[in-house]
Design a protein around this motif. Structure first.
Motif, mmCIF file in Angstrom:
data_model
loop_
_atom_site.group_PDB
_atom_site.id
_atom_site.type_symbol
_atom_site.label_atom_id
_atom_site.label_comp_id
_atom_site.label_asym_id
_atom_site.label_seq_id
_atom_site.Cartn_x
_atom_site.Cartn_y
_atom_site.Cartn_z
ATOM 1 N N ARG A 12 -19.190 57.905 81.863
ATOM 2 C CA ARG A 12 -19.133 56.542 82.394
ATOM 3 C C ARG A 12 -20.485 55.843 82.245
ATOM 4 O O ARG A 12 -20.550 54.633 82.020
ATOM 5 N N ALA A 13 -21.552 56.628 82.417
ATOM 6 C CA ALA A 13 -22.892 56.039 82.325
ATOM 7 C C ALA A 13 -23.244 55.636 80.901
ATOM 8 O O ALA A 13 -24.157 54.835 80.691
ATOM 9 N N GLY A 14 -22.528 56.194 79.921
ATOM 10 C CA GLY A 14 -22.766 55.784 78.539
ATOM 11 C C GLY A 14 -23.209 56.878 77.598
ATOM 12 O O GLY A 14 -23.566 56.593 76.451
ATOM 13 N N ALA A 15 -23.207 58.137 78.042
ATOM 14 C CA ALA A 15 -23.603 59.238 77.155
ATOM 15 C C ALA A 15 -22.650 59.341 75.971
ATOM 16 O O ALA A 15 -21.443 59.152 76.105
ATOM 17 N N ALA A 16 -23.205 59.650 74.794
ATOM 18 C CA ALA A 16 -22.397 59.777 73.574
ATOM 19 C C ALA A 16 -21.879 61.194 73.378
ATOM 20 O O ALA A 16 -21.044 61.435 72.503
ATOM 21 N N GLY A 17 -22.369 62.124 74.186
ATOM 22 C CA GLY A 17 -21.920 63.505 74.051
ATOM 23 C C GLY A 17 -22.268 64.316 75.272
ATOM 24 O O GLY A 17 -23.093 63.897 76.107
ATOM 25 N N TYR A 18 -21.630 65.461 75.397
ATOM 26 C CA TYR A 18 -21.865 66.347 76.544
ATOM 27 C C TYR A 18 -21.845 67.780 76.029
ATOM 28 O O TYR A 18 -20.808 68.263 75.556
ATOM 29 N N LEU A 19 -22.982 68.442 76.093
ATOM 30 C CA LEU A 19 -23.142 69.792 75.556
ATOM 31 C C LEU A 19 -23.499 70.752 76.677
ATOM 32 O O LEU A 19 -24.381 70.471 77.491
ATOM 33 N N LEU A 20 -22.811 71.882 76.725
ATOM 34 C CA LEU A 20 -23.119 72.896 77.736
ATOM 35 C C LEU A 20 -24.321 73.731 77.299
ATOM 36 O O LEU A 20 -24.501 74.003 76.109
ATOM 37 N N LYS A 21 -25.114 74.154 78.266
ATOM 38 C CA LYS A 21 -26.353 74.862 77.950
ATOM 39 C C LYS A 21 -26.134 76.261 77.378
ATOM 40 O O LYS A 21 -27.059 76.826 76.801
ATOM 41 N N ASP A 22 -24.935 76.785 77.553
ATOM 42 C CA ASP A 22 -24.694 78.106 76.969
ATOM 43 C C ASP A 22 -24.230 78.008 75.513
ATOM 44 O O ASP A 22 -23.847 78.989 74.897
#
Length: 218
Positions: A94-104
């Protein structure tokens, strides 16, 4: 591509910088240890992409992303987090991030995500993508439409969320005023408005709310 790395763990910042140093098309122009530093350095250095940790002290990744996307709409942000919980994923998107990657994730996935975002695409780690797809399928179309409008789910303003995070982290009114460059009286006003909106009076319960909503990791 110029990249800024924002993470409150030095070993992660240094590790990502070292991994990306082998790519001739990438230059890490700076690193930040919290969201407030990330905002300040981004406004100064104007990177193409920020690798943004979601849970950071002083100003979390969600609030930092909101501020930066408002100021620099063309900026691209890749969220990096240990959290696959829907609260964190939804708020970052919602904030506008283009991607979401998990640290593992393995390093190759980080490079793939950066490459996708560079091409103007979005990237979600497979577990996150699976969750987002399931949530989309389970919601009525009108609800999905409402969510797509990027309306914040919290009744608090961005500044109130900033104040709440600092309160939950144990900072005094004076310190909060100094960090946000506002008066102590203004901080007290924000504190009262937060309590009135949430119906929560004690700092313990406000802290619990902040942790539950992903405003701070506690």
């Amino acid at each position: 591509m110029n990249i800024l790395i924002a993470d409150d763990h030095g070993i992660i910042r240094d590790g990502i910088r070292a991994l990306l140093s082998s790519d001739p098309d990438i230059e890490v122009v700076g690193t930040a240890a919290n969201g407030r530093q990330a905002v300040e350095l981004t406004m100064e250095l104007k990177p193409d992409l920020i690798i943004m940790d979601v849970a950071m002290p002083e100003l979390n990744g969600v609030e930092a992303t909101r501020q930066l996307m408002k100021a620099l709409p063309k900026l691209r942000i890749l969220a990096l987090s240990v959290h696959s919980d829907h609260r964190y994923v939804n708020e970052m998107l919602r904030a506008g991030a283009a991607g979401y990657l998990l640290k593992d994730s393995v390093f190759d996935e980080l490079r793939f995500a950066i490459s996708a975002i560079r091409r103007g695409q979005a990237y979600l780690s497979p577990p996150v993508a699976h969750f987002v797809l399931n949530e989309y399928r389970q919601k009525p179309s009108r609800q999905v439409f409402r969510d797509s409008q990027l309306t914040p789910s919290s009744p608090l303003t961005n500044r109130e969320r900033e104040v709440l995070q600092l309160l939950a982290e144990g900072h005094t009114m004076r310190v909060i005023a100094e960090r946000l460059c506002i008066s102590i009286k203004t901080v007290e006003t924000h504190r009262k408005q937060i309590s009135d909106k949430l119906g929560i009076r004690t700092i313990i319960d406000l802290t619990k709310y902040a942790i539950r909503e992903g405003i701070t990791s506690g």
